[in-house]
Scaffold this motif. Structure first.
Motif, short mmCIF file in Angstrom:
data_model
loop_
_atom_site.label_atom_id
_atom_site.label_comp_id
_atom_site.label_asym_id
_atom_site.label_seq_id
_atom_site.Cartn_x
_atom_site.Cartn_y
_atom_site.Cartn_z
N ASP A 90 -54.23 9.84 12.15
CA ASP A 90 -52.85 9.17 11.72
C ASP A 90 -51.89 9.21 12.91
OD1 ASP A 90 -51.15 7.65 11.10
OD2 ASP A 90 -50.46 8.94 9.76
N SER A 114 -52.01 0.15 2.40
CA SER A 114 -51.45 1.78 2.67
C SER A 114 -50.90 2.57 2.02
CB SER A 114 -51.49 1.57 4.13
OG SER A 114 -52.49 1.78 5.28
N PHE A 159 -48.21 4.89 0.70
CA PHE A 159 -47.37 6.92 1.07
C PHE A 159 -48.04 7.61 0.74
CE2 PHE A 159 -45.12 4.39 5.55
CZ PHE A 159 -46.65 4.05 5.96
N ALA A 183 -52.94 6.82 2.96
CA ALA A 183 -51.42 7.30 4.07
C ALA A 183 -50.06 8.64 4.15
CB ALA A 183 -51.12 5.74 4.78
N SER A 184 -49.72 8.93 4.70
CA SER A 184 -48.85 9.92 4.74
C SER A 184 -49.39 11.21 4.19
CB SER A 184 -47.09 9.09 3.89
OG SER A 184 -46.41 10.57 4.08
N ARG A 236 -50.77 14.93 4.26
CA ARG A 236 -50.04 15.76 5.00
C ARG A 236 -51.13 17.10 5.05
NH1 ARG A 236 -43.79 13.83 3.81
NH2 ARG A 236 -44.03 12.23 5.09
N THR A 250 -56.05 8.11 6.49
CA THR A 250 -55.83 9.01 7.75
C THR A 250 -54.46 9.53 7.58
OG1 THR A 250 -54.24 7.72 9.57
CG2 THR A 250 -53.18 6.40 7.16
C1 E4P Z 1 -50.09 5.87 8.45
O1 E4P Z 1 -50.58 4.38 8.22
C2 E4P Z 1 -48.65 5.45 7.92
O2 E4P Z 1 -47.58 5.03 8.74
C3 E4P Z 1 -47.89 7.11 8.08
O3 E4P Z 1 -49.46 7.21 7.56
C4 E4P Z 1 -46.56 7.68 7.85
O4 E4P Z 1 -46.60 8.68 7.82
P1 E4P Z 1 -45.73 9.22 7.83
O5 E4P Z 1 -44.69 9.38 5.95
O6 E4P Z 1 -45.92 10.91 7.37
O7 E4P Z 1 -44.28 9.26 8.48
#
Ligand code: E4P
Length: 221
Positions: free
Chosen positions: A6, A133, A135, A169-170, A172, A189
């Protein structure tokens, strides 16, 4: 579970690709801005570079900036024409769902982004999104359990037989990755740091050190 990185950072993408476990890349406008990529042509060229680094068969999500249906369709078509790896990333809005439905009809693959509820996940699947996706890190940031959303969507999609792939997604941390694998996400991701965090365990380092020391001793005797 597929592994996407990502980021829009070319060095990170190269490093992830060289690990031999990379299946694709996701980007978003914030990640592009972080790399200092601005202007339509520069953005398109950057996507092209990313596609060339990861090679054939590796999906690369490129996000539309337009918020209206007509703009999303125009922009998405341009992105999709850029390279066969491109998946058009579209936000979860009314116009976004309409655009995903249109892209699905004309064979353009999509990633529905900014998903925070199972209801939104149902809409995206009905519209024919290729990827969804949710988050999870941003939900954790608000003191709820992000992984519970993945579990709920997995249950709904399995029950209904929806074919949209759940792309967590998102992310950490390495723990998020393991939680997503256990919950049944199709794709995760993550920043390169979270992927690299999976490698390390102190007992692996201690064990390897001992094996090498014993081997060295046996060569001396
Ligand atoms: C991926 O497709 C997202 O845009 C991304 O994982 C967002 O991540 P974040 O919450 O760390 O900005």
């Amino acid at each position: 579970m597929l592994f996407f990185v990502d980021t829009a950072n070319l060095d990170h993408i190269k490093e992830a690709s060289e690990l031999g476990i990379l299946d694709g890349v996701t980007t978003n406008p914030s990640l592009m801005a972080k790399e200092g990529i601005s202007g339509d042509n520069a953005v398109l060229q950057h996507y092209q570079k990313i596609c060339e680094i990861v090679g054939p068969g590796h999906d690369v999500s490129a996000e539309v900036i337009s918020t209206d249906y007509a703009g999303m369709v125009k922009e998405g078509k341009k992105l999709a024409e850029l390279h066969e790896n491109i998946v058009v990333k579209v936000p979860m809005t009314v116009d976004g769902v309409k655009a995903i439905s249109h892209f699905s009809e004309i064979g353009i693959r999509t990633n529905c982004t900014l998903v925070f509820s199972a209801g939104q996940a149902i809409l995206a699947a009905k519209a024919g999104a290729t990827y969804l996706s949710p988050f999870i890190g941003r939900i954790d940031d608000m003191s709820w359990e992000g992984i519970d959303l993945i579990k709920e969507i997995v249950e709904v999609y399995t029950t209904q037989g929806y074919e949209t792939a759940i792309l967590a997604a998102s992310i950490r941390s390495p723990l998020h990755i393991v939680q997503c694998a256990k919950a049944g996400a199709d794709v995760v991701t993550c920043p390169l740091s979270a992927i690299k965090g999976l490698f390390y365990h102190p007992l692996t380092d201690i064990g390897l050190e001992k094996f090498l020391a014993d081997h060295k001793k046996s060569q001396l005797s």
